[in-house]
Design an enzyme around this catalytic site. Structure first.
Site: not given
Ligand SMILES: NC(=O)C1=CN([C@@H]2O[C@H](COP(=O)(O)OP(=O)(O)OC[C@H]3O[C@@H](n4cnc5c(N)ncnc54)[C@H](OP(=O)(O)O)[C@@H]3O)[C@@H](O)[C@H]2O)C=CC1
Ligand SMILES: O=C(O)CCC(=O)C(=O)O
Length: 419
Positions: A72, A96, A108, A192, A223, A351
């Site tokens: 997952k 996790k 992943k 998240t 997000n 999820s």
């Molecule tokens: N979505 C989920 O449910 C989950 C996500 N995560 C983790 O959280 C983190 C963010 O994911 P998520 O919010 O989904 O991704 P998004 O694509 O929704 O958002 C990513 C954000 O980070 C910014 N960003 C990208 N690269 C950089 C950088 N080099 N320096 C600073 N800011 C940057 C982006 O800017 P811009 O929009 O300008 O590109 C955007 O604001 C990741 O590590 C992901 O693995 C963990 C658990 C679950």
């Molecule tokens: O919702 C999921 O299955 C996983 C989300 C994820 O990729 C993470 O927690 O980093």
């Protein structure tokens, strides 16, 4: 050069695992078995661009460990993603899911692409082609993808539709993070961020005298970052800094999160928020605050900037934002880190609720789903906090969280004869 060789997320994760191995007394063969993924699928994804030209991309799905259940984890679209990064992220998912007592192993996926350079139609074609190439390895009891960086409910809807077309199986539980019309639960979109905010509040209560009025800086306004900001401001915290890839803004009087969202949507970047000081991401991370939440990408806090971090508490919204070297510096400096495998687990817990609801044919309400996520996150925090205090108070919280998670995986592997 040394930084180049060691900044890779896989190297960081293996270092963290070996530290846990020492604590648990695991031998080198066990650690090697835990480091390597069970399977990595690499695919060449070719689509016709809207200009008629053939375009070629590389994608992966890493299936790290299935001792506890089906793989997952999310799928990210990023111009920088590599096979090793996807493997490392799948390993993080194994820990996790184990820590949160979910019936899943770790997986992943990723496609090396800058989605900003593709039209919507090209993105759809890319997403569908990816599923055509990996569908044999997916299934609601096999491997269950979800969203991650630059993927969202629309991406998952394309995945699902393509999967149904190819297999003929109308199984909504193969993917999570779906639109609500396709068996999704509304809560997954923000689960998240809800989880990060819940954990930040619990940690603030224990370590820095409460969340109310605490000054928070968040890196990443996608997000995870934006919903974390929203929930924390509703809890009474003051969001004083936010950023995205274009840079950030700091305002000690507080940033209006709804206004920041509106500015980011209208102008393409939160850096255009009108009130406050513009900063680079590097400056943002070392600015004065009570709670720092890196919620963008990995390795942003490393041995070079860790000595300058001013926060009292770091809550890892992103996966792997601190390197193993940074962990050591931050611990020495007495700064508490709530590790990714707990802090951002609200996503996969959301999820799980969606998947279980699909599997059981249940009709869960958003209120019930939200309560399940908050309860699971709060219980996991308290279990870790108590165990750390009772047994391993001299260790950092990441090491103890990983020890709990790895121990459960090792026991499952042994029981199944896999070790
Ligand atoms: N979505 C989920 O449910 C989950 C996500 N995560 C983790 O959280 C983190 C963010 O994911 P998520 O919010 O989904 O991704 P998004 O694509 O929704 O958002 C990513 C954000 O980070 C910014 N960003 C990208 N690269 C950089 C950088 N080099 N320096 C600073 N800011 C940057 C982006 O800017 P811009 O929009 O300008 O590109 C955007 O604001 C990741 O590590 C992901 O693995 C963990 C658990 C679950
Ligand atoms: O919702 C999921 O299955 C996983 C989300 C994820 O990729 C993470 O927690 O980093």
């Amino acid at each position: 050069m040394e930084e180049l060789l060691t900044s890779n997320l896989f190297v960081q994760q293996v270092k963290k695992l070996y530290k846990v191995g020492e604590l648990l007394g695991l031998d080198i063969d066990t650690l090697e078995a835990l480091s390597q993924p069970e399977r990595v699928i690499q695919v060449k994804i070719q689509i016709r661009g809207s200009d008629g030209k053939l375009r070629t991309f590389v994608g992966w799905r890493s299936q790290h460990n299935s001792a506890l259940g089906p793989y997952k984890g999310g799928v990210r679209y990023s111009p920088n993603v590599t096979q090793e990064e996807v493997i490392a992220l799948s390993m993080i998912m194994t820990w996790k899911n184990s820590l949160l007592l979910l019936p899943y192993g770790g997986g992943k996926g990723g496609i090396r692409v800058d989605p900003k350079e593709l039209t919507l139609k090209e993105l759809e074609d890319l997403s569908r082609k990816y599923i055509q190439l990996i569908h044999n390895y997916l299934g609601s009891n096999v491997d269950i993808p979800a969203p991650d960086i630059n993927t969202n409910p629309q991406t998952i809807a394309w995945f699902l539709d393509e999967y149904i077309k190819i297999t003929g199986e109308v199984d909504f539980a193969v993917f999570t993070g779906k639109p609500s019309e396709l068996g999704g639960i509304g809560v997954r979109l923000y689960s998240t961020g809800l989880g990060v905010a819940t954990i930040a509040r619990e940690a603030a209560n224990k370590f820095i005298g409460g969340i109310e009025g605490s000054r928070v800086i968040i890196q990443g306004f996608g997000n995870v970052g934006s919903f974390t900001a929203k929930f924390l401001s509703e809890m009474g915290a003051k969001i004083i800094g936010v950023s995205d890839i274009g840079g950030g803004v700091i305002n000690g009087n507080g940033i209006d999160v709804n206004k920041a969202l509106e500015v980011a949507q209208r102008t393409g970047s939160v850096v255009n928020y009108p009130e406050g000081k513009k900063v680079t991401n590097e400056e943002l991370l070392i600015s004065d605050c009570d709670i720092l939440i890196p919620a963008a990408v990995e390795n942003v806090i490393n041995k070079f900037n860790a000595p300058k971090v001013k926060a009292k508490l770091i809550v890892e919204g992103a996966n792997g934002p601190l390197t193993a070297d940074a962990d050591d510096v931050i611990k020495q400096r007495g700064i508490v880190v709530i590790p990714d495998i707990l802090a951002n687990a609200g996503g996969v817990v959301g999820s799980y609720v969606e998947w279980a609801n699909n599997k059981s044919g249940g009709i869960i309400s958003d209120e019930e789903a939200k309560k399940l996520i908050i309860d699971r996150m709060t219980n996991a925090f308290n279990a870790l906090y108590d165990f750390h205090k009772r047994k391993f108070a001299d260790q950092d919280l990441r090491t103890v969280a990983m020890a709990l998670a790895v121990d459960r995986v090792v026991k499952a592997m042994k029981a199944r004869g896999l070790l």
